[in-house]
Design an enzyme around this catalytic site. Sequence first.
Site, PDB file in Angstrom:
ATOM      1  N   CYS A   7       0.844  -1.203   0.000  1.00 12.07           N
ATOM      2  CA  CYS A   7       0.000   0.000   0.000  1.00 12.07           C
ATOM      3  C   CYS A   7       0.876   1.249   0.000  1.00 12.07           C
ATOM      4  O   CYS A   7       0.562   2.243  -0.667  1.00 12.07           O
ATOM      5  CB  CYS A   7      -0.942   0.001   1.197  1.00 12.07           C
ATOM      6  SG  CYS A   7      -2.371  -1.090   0.995  1.00 12.07           S
ATOM      7  N   HIS A  46      -6.185  -2.728  -1.270  1.00 17.82           N
ATOM      8  CA  HIS A  46      -5.618  -3.717  -0.351  1.00 17.82           C
ATOM      9  C   HIS A  46      -6.517  -4.940  -0.241  1.00 17.82           C
ATOM     10  O   HIS A  46      -7.651  -4.852   0.246  1.00 17.82           O
ATOM     11  CB  HIS A  46      -5.393  -3.119   1.042  1.00 17.82           C
ATOM     12  CG  HIS A  46      -4.731  -4.078   1.971  1.00 17.82           C
ATOM     13  ND1 HIS A  46      -3.367  -4.256   2.018  1.00 17.82           N
ATOM     14  CD2 HIS A  46      -5.254  -4.965   2.854  1.00 17.82           C
ATOM     15  CE1 HIS A  46      -3.074  -5.191   2.901  1.00 17.82           C
ATOM     16  NE2 HIS A  46      -4.210  -5.649   3.429  1.00 17.82           N
ATOM     17  N   ASN A  86       1.885 -16.626  -3.693  1.00 21.06           N
ATOM     18  CA  ASN A  86       1.953 -17.326  -2.410  1.00 21.06           C
ATOM     19  C   ASN A  86       0.804 -16.842  -1.537  1.00 21.06           C
ATOM     20  O   ASN A  86       0.559 -15.645  -1.411  1.00 21.06           O
ATOM     21  CB  ASN A  86       3.297 -17.043  -1.733  1.00 21.06           C
ATOM     22  CG  ASN A  86       4.466 -17.590  -2.543  1.00 21.06           C
ATOM     23  OD1 ASN A  86       4.378 -18.689  -3.076  1.00 21.06           O
ATOM     24  ND2 ASN A  86       5.535 -16.825  -2.651  1.00 21.06           N
ATOM     25  N   GLY A  92       4.601 -19.342   2.246  1.00 16.57           N
ATOM     26  CA  GLY A  92       5.695 -18.382   2.229  1.00 16.57           C
ATOM     27  C   GLY A  92       5.282 -16.969   1.871  1.00 16.57           C
ATOM     28  O   GLY A  92       6.114 -16.175   1.420  1.00 16.57           O
ATOM     29  N   HIS A  97      -0.416  -8.489   1.124  1.00 13.10           N
ATOM     30  CA  HIS A  97      -1.171  -7.699   0.123  1.00 13.10           C
ATOM     31  C   HIS A  97      -1.057  -8.526  -1.147  1.00 13.10           C
ATOM     32  O   HIS A  97       0.066  -8.808  -1.607  1.00 13.10           O
ATOM     33  CB  HIS A  97      -0.538  -6.309  -0.018  1.00 13.10           C
ATOM     34  CG  HIS A  97      -1.205  -5.391  -1.007  1.00 13.10           C
ATOM     35  ND1 HIS A  97      -1.565  -4.092  -0.708  1.00 13.10           N
ATOM     36  CD2 HIS A  97      -1.551  -5.564  -2.309  1.00 13.10           C
ATOM     37  CE1 HIS A  97      -2.114  -3.509  -1.771  1.00 13.10           C
ATOM     38  NE2 HIS A  97      -2.099  -4.385  -2.762  1.00 13.10           N
ATOM     39  N   HIS A  99      -0.384 -10.332  -4.374  1.00 11.53           N
ATOM     40  CA  HIS A  99       0.579 -10.031  -5.438  1.00 11.53           C
ATOM     41  C   HIS A  99       0.859 -11.281  -6.235  1.00 11.53           C
ATOM     42  O   HIS A  99       0.806 -12.404  -5.718  1.00 11.53           O
ATOM     43  CB  HIS A  99       1.876  -9.446  -4.875  1.00 11.53           C
ATOM     44  CG  HIS A  99       2.516 -10.268  -3.801  1.00 11.53           C
ATOM     45  ND1 HIS A  99       2.062 -10.266  -2.492  1.00 11.53           N
ATOM     46  CD2 HIS A  99       3.567 -11.130  -3.814  1.00 11.53           C
ATOM     47  CE1 HIS A  99       2.808 -11.073  -1.774  1.00 11.53           C
ATOM     48  NE2 HIS A  99       3.728 -11.628  -2.553  1.00 11.53           N
ATOM     49  N   HIS A 101       3.822 -12.886  -8.556  1.00 14.23           N
ATOM     50  CA  HIS A 101       5.200 -12.823  -9.042  1.00 14.23           C
ATOM     51  C   HIS A 101       5.176 -13.202 -10.530  1.00 14.23           C
ATOM     52  O   HIS A 101       4.605 -14.237 -10.891  1.00 14.23           O
ATOM     53  CB  HIS A 101       6.075 -13.847  -8.313  1.00 14.23           C
ATOM     54  CG  HIS A 101       6.205 -13.631  -6.835  1.00 14.23           C
ATOM     55  ND1 HIS A 101       7.308 -13.031  -6.266  1.00 14.23           N
ATOM     56  CD2 HIS A 101       5.375 -13.951  -5.804  1.00 14.23           C
ATOM     57  CE1 HIS A 101       7.150 -12.996  -4.942  1.00 14.23           C
ATOM     58  NE2 HIS A 101       5.992 -13.554  -4.639  1.00 14.23           N
TER      59      HIS A 101
HETATM   60  P1  5GP Z   1       5.978 -13.177  -0.958  1.00 15.49           P
HETATM   61  O1  5GP Z   1       7.115 -13.735  -0.163  1.00 15.49           O
HETATM   62  O2  5GP Z   1       4.962 -12.499  -0.047  1.00 15.49           O
HETATM   63  O3  5GP Z   1       5.349 -14.111  -1.930  1.00 15.49           O
HETATM   64  O4  5GP Z   1       6.607 -12.045  -1.871  1.00 15.49           O
HETATM   65  C1  5GP Z   1       6.903 -10.761  -1.404  1.00 15.49           C
HETATM   66  C2  5GP Z   1       7.930 -10.193  -2.329  1.00 15.49           C
HETATM   67  O5  5GP Z   1       7.973  -8.798  -2.114  1.00 15.49           O
HETATM   68  C3  5GP Z   1       9.347 -10.720  -2.109  1.00 15.49           C
HETATM   69  O6  5GP Z   1       9.812 -11.342  -3.300  1.00 15.49           O
HETATM   70  C4  5GP Z   1      10.149  -9.481  -1.736  1.00 15.49           C
HETATM   71  O7  5GP Z   1      11.444  -9.480  -2.316  1.00 15.49           O
HETATM   72  C5  5GP Z   1       9.304  -8.353  -2.261  1.00 15.49           C
HETATM   73  N1  5GP Z   1       9.384  -7.117  -1.521  1.00 15.49           N
HETATM   74  C6  5GP Z   1       9.263  -6.960  -0.164  1.00 15.49           C
HETATM   75  N2  5GP Z   1       9.361  -5.667   0.167  1.00 15.49           N
HETATM   76  C7  5GP Z   1       9.559  -4.989  -0.992  1.00 15.49           C
HETATM   77  C8  5GP Z   1       9.733  -3.591  -1.305  1.00 15.49           C
HETATM   78  O8  5GP Z   1       9.726  -2.712  -0.435  1.00 15.49           O
HETATM   79  N3  5GP Z   1       9.918  -3.273  -2.611  1.00 15.49           N
HETATM   80  C9  5GP Z   1       9.907  -4.214  -3.603  1.00 15.49           C
HETATM   81  N4  5GP Z   1      10.092  -3.784  -4.866  1.00 15.49           N
HETATM   82  N5  5GP Z   1       9.741  -5.524  -3.350  1.00 15.49           N
HETATM   83  C10 5GP Z   1       9.576  -5.908  -2.060  1.00 15.49           C
HETATM   84 ZN    ZN Z   2      -1.799  -3.272   1.179  1.00 18.34          ZN
END
Ligand code: 5GP
Ligand code: ZN
Length: 113
Positions: A7, A46, A86, A92, A97, A99, A101
């Site tokens: 956010c 969000h 994820n 993991g 929020h 997302h 990949h």
């Molecule tokens: P998750 O582990 O929740 O599937 O993925 C979260 C992703 O967000 C991770 O790959 C991590 O590197 C990325 N990430 C976390 N904080 C930030 C940030 O402040 N900026 C950016 N660009 N990526 C972030």
């Molecule tokens: Zn959020």
Amino acid sequence: MEDCVFCKIVNGDIPSAKVYEDDTVLAFKDLDPQAPTHLLVIPKQHVRSLAEIDASNSAVVAHIAEVIAKLAKDLDLKDGFRVVSNCGDSAGQSVKHLHFHLLAGREFTWPAG
Ligand code: 5GP
Ligand code: ZN
């Protein structure tokens, strides 16, 4: 959401390398890339994860699918790409929020380890 890092990125409070933006969706480079191309595609609204998607908010997920297809075309990911969301702690999910990949530029194993 006050303490949500994505956010804050949407609001411009934290900088990010944006590659796509429209009214409802943002795509930016992951801070810790796991492949030569590693983008995060998020709804601006969000939503914690896919587990919170229902008929009231699923339109943005369909739109994200369109954005991913456009990015794959624009970035010339013709060799293939992987999309991962994820969902929850055991999967993991570190940022609560929603997302997606978008990963490309190397070979990927399956099942994902
Ligand atoms: P998750 O582990 O929740 O599937 O993925 C979260 C992703 O967000 C991770 O790959 C991590 O590197 C990325 N990430 C976390 N904080 C930030 C940030 O402040 N900026 C950016 N660009 N990526 C972030
Ligand atoms: Zn959020």
